[in-house]
Write a protein that holds these residues in place. Sequence first.
Motif, PDB file in Angstrom:
ATOM      1  N   LYS A 166      31.041   2.226  12.527  1.00 28.74           N
ATOM      2  CA  LYS A 166      30.014   2.651  13.858  1.00 28.74           C
ATOM      3  C   LYS A 166      30.030   1.178  14.769  1.00 28.74           C
ATOM      4  CE  LYS A 166      26.227   4.149  15.701  1.00 28.74           C
ATOM      5  NZ  LYS A 166      26.158   5.522  16.437  1.00 28.74           N
ATOM      6  N   THR A 177      20.791   9.330   6.567  1.00 27.10           N
ATOM      7  CA  THR A 177      22.253   9.276   6.152  1.00 27.10           C
ATOM      8  C   THR A 177      23.276   9.038   7.759  1.00 27.10           C
ATOM      9  OG1 THR A 177      22.488  11.580   6.599  1.00 27.10           O
ATOM     10  CG2 THR A 177      22.245  10.998   4.221  1.00 27.10           C
ATOM     11  N   GLN A 178      22.442   8.745   8.597  1.00 31.62           N
ATOM     12  CA  GLN A 178      23.148   8.604   9.867  1.00 31.62           C
ATOM     13  C   GLN A 178      23.291   7.102  10.306  1.00 31.62           C
ATOM     14  OE1 GLN A 178      24.392  11.349  11.543  1.00 31.62           O
ATOM     15  NE2 GLN A 178      23.829  12.046   9.550  1.00 31.62           N
ATOM     16  N   THR A 179      24.323   6.795  10.872  1.00 36.16           N
ATOM     17  CA  THR A 179      24.371   5.387  11.359  1.00 36.16           C
ATOM     18  C   THR A 179      24.065   5.563  12.967  1.00 36.16           C
ATOM     19  OG1 THR A 179      26.836   6.142  11.890  1.00 36.16           O
ATOM     20  CG2 THR A 179      26.378   4.570  10.207  1.00 36.16           C
ATOM     21  N   VAL A 180      23.257   4.412  13.326  1.00 40.89           N
ATOM     22  CA  VAL A 180      22.605   4.397  14.679  1.00 40.89           C
ATOM     23  C   VAL A 180      22.730   3.386  15.329  1.00 40.89           C
ATOM     24  CG1 VAL A 180      20.903   6.426  14.058  1.00 40.89           C
ATOM     25  CG2 VAL A 180      20.365   4.093  13.642  1.00 40.89           C
ATOM     26  N   ASN A 226      19.927   4.891   9.424  1.00 46.13           N
ATOM     27  CA  ASN A 226      18.929   5.749   9.359  1.00 46.13           C
ATOM     28  C   ASN A 226      18.907   7.039   8.791  1.00 46.13           C
ATOM     29  OD1 ASN A 226      16.422   7.279   9.789  1.00 46.13           O
ATOM     30  ND2 ASN A 226      16.769   6.703  12.120  1.00 46.13           N
ATOM     31  N   ARG A 259      30.658   2.149   6.639  1.00 45.75           N
ATOM     32  CA  ARG A 259      30.145   3.104   7.749  1.00 45.75           C
ATOM     33  C   ARG A 259      29.803   2.186   8.867  1.00 45.75           C
ATOM     34  NH1 ARG A 259      26.242   7.467   6.431  1.00 45.75           N
ATOM     35  NH2 ARG A 259      27.180   8.244   8.354  1.00 45.75           N
TER      36      ARG A 259
END
Length: 351
Positions: A294, A313-316, A311, A290
Motif C-alpha cells: 500500500k 480487509t481494505q488498506t487505506v 480498515n 499489505r
Amino acid sequence: MTKRIGVLTGGGDCPGLNAVIRGLLYKATKKYGYEVVGIKYGWKGMVKNITVDINLENTEDIVREGGTILKSSRTNPYKIEGGVDAVVKTMQDLKLDALVAIGGEDTCGVASKLYKDRGINVIGVPKTIDNDLSGTDVTFGFDTCVNIATEMIDNLHTTAKSHERVLVCEVMGRHAGWIASYSGIAGNADYILVPEEEVDVDELCKVVKEAYKCQEYAIVVCAEGAKLAGEDITKDAELDAFGHVKLGGIGERLAKIIEEKTGCETRSTVLGHIQRGGRPSAYDRVLGTRLGTKAADMIANGDWGKMAAINGTQTVAVPLEVAVGSLKTLDLSIHEDSKFFFGANKLAAKV
Ligand code: F6P
C-alpha cells in the motif's frame, strides 16, 4: 527520471517489519520501477546519512524473519541540534523523492512534523506490538506478541498449579492494555490490570484469594503501564528522546502486595523483550506485506503526509496527523467482558 524512495524503521522493533520492507520494495520496484534505499537505524540514519543496500535478492525471504533488517533506534531529530536540517540534507544528498517511515507514535510523529514543517514527502506505516496507534484497526506485531504472551501464560498455569502459587505476569503496554487484555483473556487469567482502569488493590486481592481457594492457584496478568495509586512504576528516572519513562517493576510490586494481603505464596514473571522478538505470525506477515505494498501505491499517488492503514480487509491512506493525534487505548468493553472470567466469577458459573 526514476524515483528514489528511502525507507526506515524506528522505535522498538516488532515482528512484521521485514514483511513491510519486502512488500514496499517488491511493489515499488516491480510495479513502479522505483529505486529503494534502506536507511539504517531509524531517524538516526537520516540524521547521519547511514544507508544499507536492500534489493529483490536480499529481501526475498525476509517475510519470515522477526526484527528489522534496517535496524532501529529511538533517535528523535527534533531533540538533536541541527537534526532536522540534517534530515533535509540527507534527503537531498541521497536524491530521495520520498521517505517511508515505519514506526509507532514517535516515529510517525516525527514524520508528520517533517511533512508539515519541511514539506518532506513522507509516508508512514504503523508499527507497534502495543496496538495503540489511531487511524488503523490494528498494528502488525500485536498478533505475534499476543500469541507469544498467551503461550507463556499457558506455561505459567502448569507451574502455578503444581506449586499452588499465585503468579503475576507483567506484559508490555506503555499506555494501552491491548496486550494484557488479549493475552489475559486467551490465557484464562484470574485478573487483568490495564493502564486504562484504576487498580483497586483490595478488590484484586479479594478476587485472587477467592480464585486461589477454588483452584489452589491463580494467574494475574498486568500491563507494565498499569498504575498503582495513580502512579507509574518505573525502572529509573531516565527519559528517552521522546520523553518516555522506562516502565517496569509493577509485576514484582504487585506480587509482594498480593502475598502480604492474601497470605498466598506469590511470584512474578516479566515477559519483557521475549514478547517482541521472534518470527512474525502468519497474520502479521500478511498485514505487513499489505501495508508495504500500500505504501508503494501511496507514493505513486503522491499521498504525502499520510499513513498506510488497515480498515476491515481494505488498506487505506489516513492522514498521519490523525494517527498520531491521540492514542488508541483499549476498548473498555473488551475489558468489561473479560471480568466475567476473573477469579471466583468464572468458578461461580459451575453453580
Ligand atoms: O515498542 C513499544 C514498547 O514495546 C513498549 O510496550 C515498551 O514500554 C517499550 O517498547 C520498551 O522499549 P525498549 O525496548 O526501548 O525498552
